[in-house]
Design an enzyme around this catalytic site. Structure first.
Site, PDB file in Angstrom:
ATOM      1  N   ILE A 132       0.847  -1.263  -0.074  1.00 26.28           N
ATOM      2  CA  ILE A 132      -0.089  -0.056  -0.127  1.00 26.28           C
ATOM      3  C   ILE A 132       0.901   1.325   0.065  1.00 26.28           C
ATOM      4  O   ILE A 132       1.152   1.925   1.126  1.00 26.28           O
ATOM      5  CB  ILE A 132      -0.817   0.060   1.131  1.00 26.28           C
ATOM      6  CG1 ILE A 132      -1.592  -1.349   1.409  1.00 26.28           C
ATOM      7  CG2 ILE A 132      -2.123   1.146   1.052  1.00 26.28           C
ATOM      8  CD1 ILE A 132      -2.353  -1.310   2.736  1.00 26.28           C
ATOM      9  N   PRO A 133       1.712   1.465  -1.137  1.00 27.57           N
ATOM     10  CA  PRO A 133       2.471   2.725  -1.151  1.00 27.57           C
ATOM     11  C   PRO A 133       1.791   3.989  -1.110  1.00 27.57           C
ATOM     12  O   PRO A 133       0.594   4.244  -1.676  1.00 27.57           O
ATOM     13  CB  PRO A 133       3.325   2.658  -2.411  1.00 27.57           C
ATOM     14  CG  PRO A 133       2.111   1.799  -3.360  1.00 27.57           C
ATOM     15  CD  PRO A 133       1.227   1.051  -2.398  1.00 27.57           C
ATOM     16  N   HIS A 134       1.812   4.918   0.116  1.00 26.23           N
ATOM     17  CA  HIS A 134       1.261   6.033   0.144  1.00 26.23           C
ATOM     18  C   HIS A 134       2.031   7.147   0.655  1.00 26.23           C
ATOM     19  O   HIS A 134       3.183   6.807   1.341  1.00 26.23           O
ATOM     20  CB  HIS A 134      -0.158   6.055   0.769  1.00 26.23           C
ATOM     21  CG  HIS A 134       0.238   5.080   2.243  1.00 26.23           C
ATOM     22  ND1 HIS A 134       0.329   3.841   2.525  1.00 26.23           N
ATOM     23  CD2 HIS A 134       0.322   5.826   3.333  1.00 26.23           C
ATOM     24  CE1 HIS A 134       0.694   3.423   3.695  1.00 26.23           C
ATOM     25  NE2 HIS A 134       0.476   4.591   4.208  1.00 26.23           N
ATOM     26  N   VAL A 135       1.771   8.222   0.790  1.00 24.43           N
ATOM     27  CA  VAL A 135       2.427   9.290   1.337  1.00 24.43           C
ATOM     28  C   VAL A 135       2.220   9.507   2.816  1.00 24.43           C
ATOM     29  O   VAL A 135       0.946   9.476   3.226  1.00 24.43           O
ATOM     30  CB  VAL A 135       2.482  10.833   0.614  1.00 24.43           C
ATOM     31  CG1 VAL A 135       2.741  10.649  -0.632  1.00 24.43           C
ATOM     32  CG2 VAL A 135       1.134  11.198   0.706  1.00 24.43           C
TER      33      VAL A 135
END
Length: 233
Positions: A132-135
């Site tokens: 879950i790549p997110h900032v």
């Protein structure tokens, strides 16, 4: 928002003793303020999601009038993408940033760099081939509405997952506010523990099947919150 030990225990549905044990084992993201342990809500939720730890529905009950989309709506806005290219983490993240449905004024290179910086703090892979790549600070992106893109990779890649499995499926959350970011992360965390939603993702289902299962999950979550409100009213 800085949470106390008892707040973290309530949100993670564990005892305060467990929280202290996780702190001692350096498993939990924690800060010390005036010799007291304090937790950041976003960091706590990210950690719980990556460890597949059940969370309290209170994660989605923050006050305010910020627009919060349903999981289905966020997925429809972000899109479901198949056979996404890339041979390693960097090239996959680059491919994802390039296909995101973002306003023209959003700096895609900046977003790419922020996603890489987030990964440098620890892999966002949650196990079973999912990441879950997110900032960490979504408010800096200046998008108008939250979205969640679902990408199925053409080639599974090493994402430094705790279980050692290569990643083949990625959810990327982009949001203009912290509240919407946390809410979508909460819904996704619950969804990945739901047999129906997790099942359609595992078998790389069609877009409409994925949207349908997301909608059913939204309905169950709404019903759960309604029942809880009725019990407390």
């Amino acid at each position: 928002m800085k949470l106390r030990v008892k707040d973290a225990a309530e949100l993670l549905k564990v005892s305060e003793k467990t929280i202290y044990r996780w702190i001692a084992q350096e498993k939990l993201p924690v800060h010390q303020v005036s010799r007291q342990y304090r937790f950041n809500r976003a960091e706590l939720l990210e950690w719980a999601t990556t460890k597949c730890i059940p969370i309290s529905p209170k994660m989605m009950e923050e006050p305010g009038d910020v627009y919060i989309p349903s999981l289905e709506e966020a997925l429809r806005s972000g899109g479901v993408h198949y056979r996404v290219g890339g041979s390693d983490k960097v090239s996959v993240l680059r491919s994802i940033v390039n296909i995101l449905a973002l306003p023209e004024e959003v700096d895609r290179q900046f977003l790419f760099q922020v996603l890489l910086a987030r990964e440098s703090l620890g892999s966002t892979a949650v196990g079973d081939g999912i990441a879950i790549p997110h900032v960490r600070n979504p408010i800096t992106l200046h998008v108008t509405r939250p979205l969640m893109a679902l990408c199925f990779l053409e080639i599974p890649i090493d994402f430094q997952a705790m279980d050692g499995k290569p990643v083949h499926t990625l959810f990327t959350i982009v949001s203009p506010t912290v509240k919407a970011h946390l809410n979508l992360l909460s819904k996704l965390s619950l969804g990945l523990r739901s047999p129906d939603f997790a099942g359609v993702i595992a078998r790389t289902g069609s877009r409409e099947d994925i949207f349908r299962q997301a909608g059913l999950l939204d309905a169950r979550l709404a019903e759960r919150l309604t029942v809880k409100k009725e019990r407390t009213s």
